[in-house]
Scaffold this active site. Sequence first.
Site, PDB file in Angstrom:
ATOM      1  N   GLY A 134       2.555   3.435  13.814  1.00  0.00           N
ATOM      2  CA  GLY A 134       3.294   2.220  14.173  1.00  0.00           C
ATOM      3  C   GLY A 134       2.770   1.608  15.471  1.00  0.00           C
ATOM      4  O   GLY A 134       2.622   0.392  15.594  1.00  0.00           O
ATOM      5  N   GLU A 182       9.767  14.837  16.445  1.00  0.00           N
ATOM      6  CA  GLU A 182      10.133  14.787  15.034  1.00  0.00           C
ATOM      7  C   GLU A 182       9.343  15.850  14.284  1.00  0.00           C
ATOM      8  O   GLU A 182       8.117  15.880  14.355  1.00  0.00           O
ATOM      9  CB  GLU A 182       9.821  13.400  14.469  1.00  0.00           C
ATOM     10  CG  GLU A 182      10.203  13.256  13.018  1.00  0.00           C
ATOM     11  CD  GLU A 182       9.983  11.846  12.486  1.00  0.00           C
ATOM     12  OE1 GLU A 182       8.883  11.301  12.634  1.00  0.00           O
ATOM     13  OE2 GLU A 182      10.943  11.285  11.911  1.00  0.00           O
ATOM     14  N   CYS A 221      13.261  10.070   7.770  1.00  0.00           N
ATOM     15  CA  CYS A 221      13.134   9.554   9.134  1.00  0.00           C
ATOM     16  C   CYS A 221      14.464   9.616   9.875  1.00  0.00           C
ATOM     17  O   CYS A 221      14.501   9.818  11.082  1.00  0.00           O
ATOM     18  CB  CYS A 221      12.608   8.130   9.103  1.00  0.00           C
ATOM     19  SG  CYS A 221      13.495   7.089   7.944  1.00  0.00           S
ATOM     20  N   GLY A 232       6.609   4.499   8.616  1.00  0.00           N
ATOM     21  CA  GLY A 232       5.781   5.699   8.729  1.00  0.00           C
ATOM     22  C   GLY A 232       5.898   6.296  10.120  1.00  0.00           C
ATOM     23  O   GLY A 232       6.916   6.138  10.793  1.00  0.00           O
ATOM     24  N   SER A 233       4.826   6.945  10.549  1.00  0.00           N
ATOM     25  CA  SER A 233       4.871   7.674  11.816  1.00  0.00           C
ATOM     26  C   SER A 233       4.863   6.715  13.014  1.00  0.00           C
ATOM     27  O   SER A 233       4.297   5.619  12.948  1.00  0.00           O
ATOM     28  CB  SER A 233       3.678   8.620  11.923  1.00  0.00           C
ATOM     29  OG  SER A 233       2.482   7.887  11.926  1.00  0.00           O
ATOM     30  N   THR A 234       5.475   7.149  14.097  1.00  0.00           N
ATOM     31  CA  THR A 234       5.503   6.361  15.326  1.00  0.00           C
ATOM     32  C   THR A 234       4.087   6.124  15.831  1.00  0.00           C
ATOM     33  O   THR A 234       3.755   5.041  16.324  1.00  0.00           O
ATOM     34  CB  THR A 234       6.367   7.086  16.376  1.00  0.00           C
ATOM     35  OG1 THR A 234       7.689   7.202  15.820  1.00  0.00           O
ATOM     36  CG2 THR A 234       6.443   6.324  17.679  1.00  0.00           C
ATOM     37  N   GLU A 235       3.246   7.138  15.648  1.00  0.00           N
ATOM     38  CA  GLU A 235       1.855   7.043  16.099  1.00  0.00           C
ATOM     39  C   GLU A 235       1.126   5.878  15.414  1.00  0.00           C
ATOM     40  O   GLU A 235       0.504   5.033  16.082  1.00  0.00           O
ATOM     41  CB  GLU A 235       1.190   8.380  15.763  1.00  0.00           C
ATOM     42  CG  GLU A 235      -0.214   8.544  16.231  1.00  0.00           C
ATOM     43  CD  GLU A 235      -0.864   9.746  15.550  1.00  0.00           C
ATOM     44  OE1 GLU A 235      -0.172  10.516  14.857  1.00  0.00           O
ATOM     45  OE2 GLU A 235      -2.089   9.881  15.692  1.00  0.00           O
ATOM     46  N   GLU A 243       9.431   0.536  10.954  1.00  0.00           N
ATOM     47  CA  GLU A 243      10.484   1.540  10.804  1.00  0.00           C
ATOM     48  C   GLU A 243       9.815   2.891  10.982  1.00  0.00           C
ATOM     49  O   GLU A 243       9.016   3.301  10.147  1.00  0.00           O
ATOM     50  CB  GLU A 243      11.146   1.403   9.434  1.00  0.00           C
ATOM     51  CG  GLU A 243      12.557   1.935   9.420  1.00  0.00           C
ATOM     52  CD  GLU A 243      12.626   3.311   8.817  1.00  0.00           C
ATOM     53  OE1 GLU A 243      12.518   4.282   9.613  1.00  0.00           O
ATOM     54  OE2 GLU A 243      12.763   3.426   7.605  1.00  0.00           O
ATOM     55  N   LYS A 245       0.842  -1.205   0.000  1.00  0.00           N
ATOM     56  CA  LYS A 245       0.000   0.000   0.000  1.00  0.00           C
ATOM     57  C   LYS A 245       0.875   1.251   0.000  1.00  0.00           C
ATOM     58  O   LYS A 245       1.498   1.573   0.999  1.00  0.00           O
ATOM     59  CB  LYS A 245      -0.950   0.043   1.197  1.00  0.00           C
ATOM     60  CG  LYS A 245      -2.061   1.057   0.901  1.00  0.00           C
ATOM     61  CD  LYS A 245      -2.721   1.660   2.111  1.00  0.00           C
ATOM     62  CE  LYS A 245      -1.920   2.737   2.797  1.00  0.00           C
ATOM     63  NZ  LYS A 245      -1.770   3.989   2.012  1.00  0.00           N
TER      64      LYS A 245
HETATM   65  P1  NAI Z   1       1.479   7.965   8.473  1.00  0.00           P
HETATM   66  O1  NAI Z   1       2.207   7.087   9.426  1.00  0.00           O
HETATM   67  O2  NAI Z   1       0.057   8.280   8.737  1.00  0.00           O
HETATM   68  O3  NAI Z   1       1.544   7.325   6.997  1.00  0.00           O
HETATM   69  C1  NAI Z   1       2.408   6.269   6.599  1.00  0.00           C
HETATM   70  C2  NAI Z   1       1.617   5.199   5.872  1.00  0.00           C
HETATM   71  O4  NAI Z   1       0.720   4.549   6.778  1.00  0.00           O
HETATM   72  C3  NAI Z   1       0.738   5.717   4.730  1.00  0.00           C
HETATM   73  O5  NAI Z   1       0.761   4.784   3.675  1.00  0.00           O
HETATM   74  C4  NAI Z   1      -0.648   5.768   5.383  1.00  0.00           C
HETATM   75  O6  NAI Z   1      -1.702   5.682   4.454  1.00  0.00           O
HETATM   76  C5  NAI Z   1      -0.601   4.544   6.268  1.00  0.00           C
HETATM   77  N1  NAI Z   1      -1.535   4.549   7.393  1.00  0.00           N
HETATM   78  C6  NAI Z   1      -2.047   5.611   8.063  1.00  0.00           C
HETATM   79  N2  NAI Z   1      -2.820   5.208   9.072  1.00  0.00           N
HETATM   80  C7  NAI Z   1      -2.834   3.857   9.052  1.00  0.00           C
HETATM   81  C8  NAI Z   1      -3.444   2.842   9.872  1.00  0.00           C
HETATM   82  N3  NAI Z   1      -4.207   3.159  10.907  1.00  0.00           N
HETATM   83  N4  NAI Z   1      -3.203   1.548   9.565  1.00  0.00           N
HETATM   84  C9  NAI Z   1      -2.402   1.211   8.540  1.00  0.00           C
HETATM   85  N5  NAI Z   1      -1.803   2.126   7.745  1.00  0.00           N
HETATM   86  C10 NAI Z   1      -2.004   3.432   7.992  1.00  0.00           C
HETATM   87  O7  NAI Z   1       2.328   9.301   8.325  1.00  0.00           O
HETATM   88  P2  NAI Z   1       1.799  10.762   7.871  1.00  0.00           P
HETATM   89  O8  NAI Z   1       0.501  11.074   8.525  1.00  0.00           O
HETATM   90  O9  NAI Z   1       1.874  10.831   6.415  1.00  0.00           O
HETATM   91  O10 NAI Z   1       2.922  11.689   8.510  1.00  0.00           O
HETATM   92  C11 NAI Z   1       2.839  12.101   9.862  1.00  0.00           C
HETATM   93  C12 NAI Z   1       4.207  12.168  10.490  1.00  0.00           C
HETATM   94  O11 NAI Z   1       4.791  10.886  10.476  1.00  0.00           O
HETATM   95  C13 NAI Z   1       5.207  13.040   9.754  1.00  0.00           C
HETATM   96  O12 NAI Z   1       5.093  14.366  10.140  1.00  0.00           O
HETATM   97  C14 NAI Z   1       6.506  12.420  10.186  1.00  0.00           C
HETATM   98  O13 NAI Z   1       6.902  12.952  11.409  1.00  0.00           O
HETATM   99  C15 NAI Z   1       6.183  10.962  10.358  1.00  0.00           C
HETATM  100  N6  NAI Z   1       6.596  10.149   9.213  1.00  0.00           N
HETATM  101  C16 NAI Z   1       7.681   9.346   9.332  1.00  0.00           C
HETATM  102  C17 NAI Z   1       8.111   8.588   8.266  1.00  0.00           C
HETATM  103  C18 NAI Z   1       9.296   7.708   8.354  1.00  0.00           C
HETATM  104  O14 NAI Z   1       9.901   7.416   7.333  1.00  0.00           O
HETATM  105  N7  NAI Z   1       9.664   7.221   9.510  1.00  0.00           N
HETATM  106  C19 NAI Z   1       7.453   8.652   6.968  1.00  0.00           C
HETATM  107  C20 NAI Z   1       6.273   9.481   6.941  1.00  0.00           C
HETATM  108  C21 NAI Z   1       5.891  10.211   8.045  1.00  0.00           C
END
Ligand code: NAI
Length: 494
Positions: A253, A402, A304, A248-251, A270, A196
């Site tokens: 995760g 972050e 990240c 993606g985000s820690t939240e 990650e 996804k």
């Molecule tokens: P996010 O964690 O919401 O998005 C990452 C992925 O997870 C996307 O594909 C999203 O559609 C998916 N996702 C969202 N909610 C989900 C759920 N409940 N179950 C399964 N999949 C889900 O990140 P977002 O909202 O785009 O960014 C927010 C913050 O996260 C950023 O400001 C940054 O601090 C952090 N972040 C960290 C990343 C990293 O590489 N460690 C990458 C992107 C964001």
Amino acid sequence: MNNKVDVPPTLRIAGALPLAPAPETTPVRIHPRYGHLVGGRLVDGPTDADFATIEPATGKVLAQVGTADAALVDAAVASAREAYTSVWSKMPPAERGKYLYRIARRIQERSRELAVLESRDNGKPIRETRDVDVPLAAAHFFYYAGWADKLDYAAPGRVARPLGVCGQIIPWNFPLLMAAWKLAPALAAGNTVVLKPAETTPLTAMLLAEILLEAELPPGVVNIVNGAGATGAALVKHPGVDKIAFTGSTEVGRIIRRQVAGTNKALTLELGGKGAQIVYADAALDQAIEGCINGIFFNQGHVCCAGSRLLLEESIAPDFVARLKRRIEALRIGDPLDKNTDVGAINSAAQHATVCRYIDVGVAEGARMWQGAANEPPAEGWWVKPTLLEGVDQTDTVVREEIFGPVLSVLTFRTPEEAIRKANDTEYGLACGVWSEKTSKVFSTAHALQSGVVWANGYNLFDPASPFGGVRHSGFGREGGIHGIWPYVRLGER
Ligand code: NAI
Ligand code: MG
């Protein structure tokens, strides 16, 4: 689709020669609407919940994208299961490797298209996508193609069996590269996948879908479902999935970890980071400045492992900051498709709001804010100039959380112990940088840092053979190297 690039007005560097525009002009076809890849076919899926993917540098819509609902996720998982049991897990490993080599070569052949599309959908400069994201994505497929038929030697006396169907959820900061990091080891080990992409950057994944079809990968081995969090959640909760890999985000995760707990699903996460760059007085300072710039500004801080905290030995701090500001003043911000651009656009309106809010919080808590760039960013789109926050403390929000934007907090230290204590004083543990001429100091500092990755006299250096991943709240599991295979296999007796 009109692929003509709008050439911006001549970029000017204060006090320097103006640079003529240098637009990348390779055409790339962007379809008006994208669906999904399921069972070896590009399918439309439901059309009632389409969303737009936007070009961050202009704020304009690039394409409409369908949302995969629970039924479509179910179909994708079923097709991955069928491909797993009837084809992929039975195929001789060397044959699987051949498919991965084919995908890698096709990524190389279509590399400029991928780079242009990534820059348009994500906002990052063409220099980054062309020279980093796309070549590294190809390199990951080449590297794991090589492992496909050698796993028996990697675990002597044991047999590495695939897990089955993997659900992989990736973010928007390195859309194609994260797809490659996730797909290549999973496929090499004999798993099939439902991937996804992130909802703000689905386009290179859909070009990759075309590449997978061109490579004649057996139907169902890779399925791609588009959508936002709800689509990701449907994948996480699906009982037919054997493993979830998330970046993606820690939240999010944390949410996923709770949902997977008590099931038989394997999990790797990650997550975020708050990387520290420790610069000792004896470091090669100009080199360290380049490392700091590379560590936080070249990808708009959408990394990240960004080096978002600068820890300077007190004796060099004023001089270092003055030199850093001079270097930042020479950075060019603007059109991601201009080959001279250093700093591109912020990926989305939401992320732009987040970064601006953090800068405001920093200033409200007492930081001195400084911003620079050789030119003004365009009026349209989402931009944040490279930003320094000086006069901050360990307890400040901007030092703890972050930001995921081009914002660098500047702190100082007097002794190596203080530097290490401050660097470790975070809930994260993804990456750090250490800058010193003395190897012994580099090693003693690196070993004391609670961080998955430590770069010495360099930053953001990646190679498919080298493992990457975090500790603490930055997640667990490794990607890259043979380490990246282990989360996709079960070791058993022969
Ligand atoms: P996010 O964690 O919401 O998005 C990452 C992925 O997870 C996307 O594909 C999203 O559609 C998916 N996702 C969202 N909610 C989900 C759920 N409940 N179950 C399964 N999949 C889900 O990140 P977002 O909202 O785009 O960014 C927010 C913050 O996260 C950023 O400001 C940054 O601090 C952090 N972040 C960290 C990343 C990293 O590489 N460690 C990458 C992107 C964001
Ligand atoms: Mg986009």
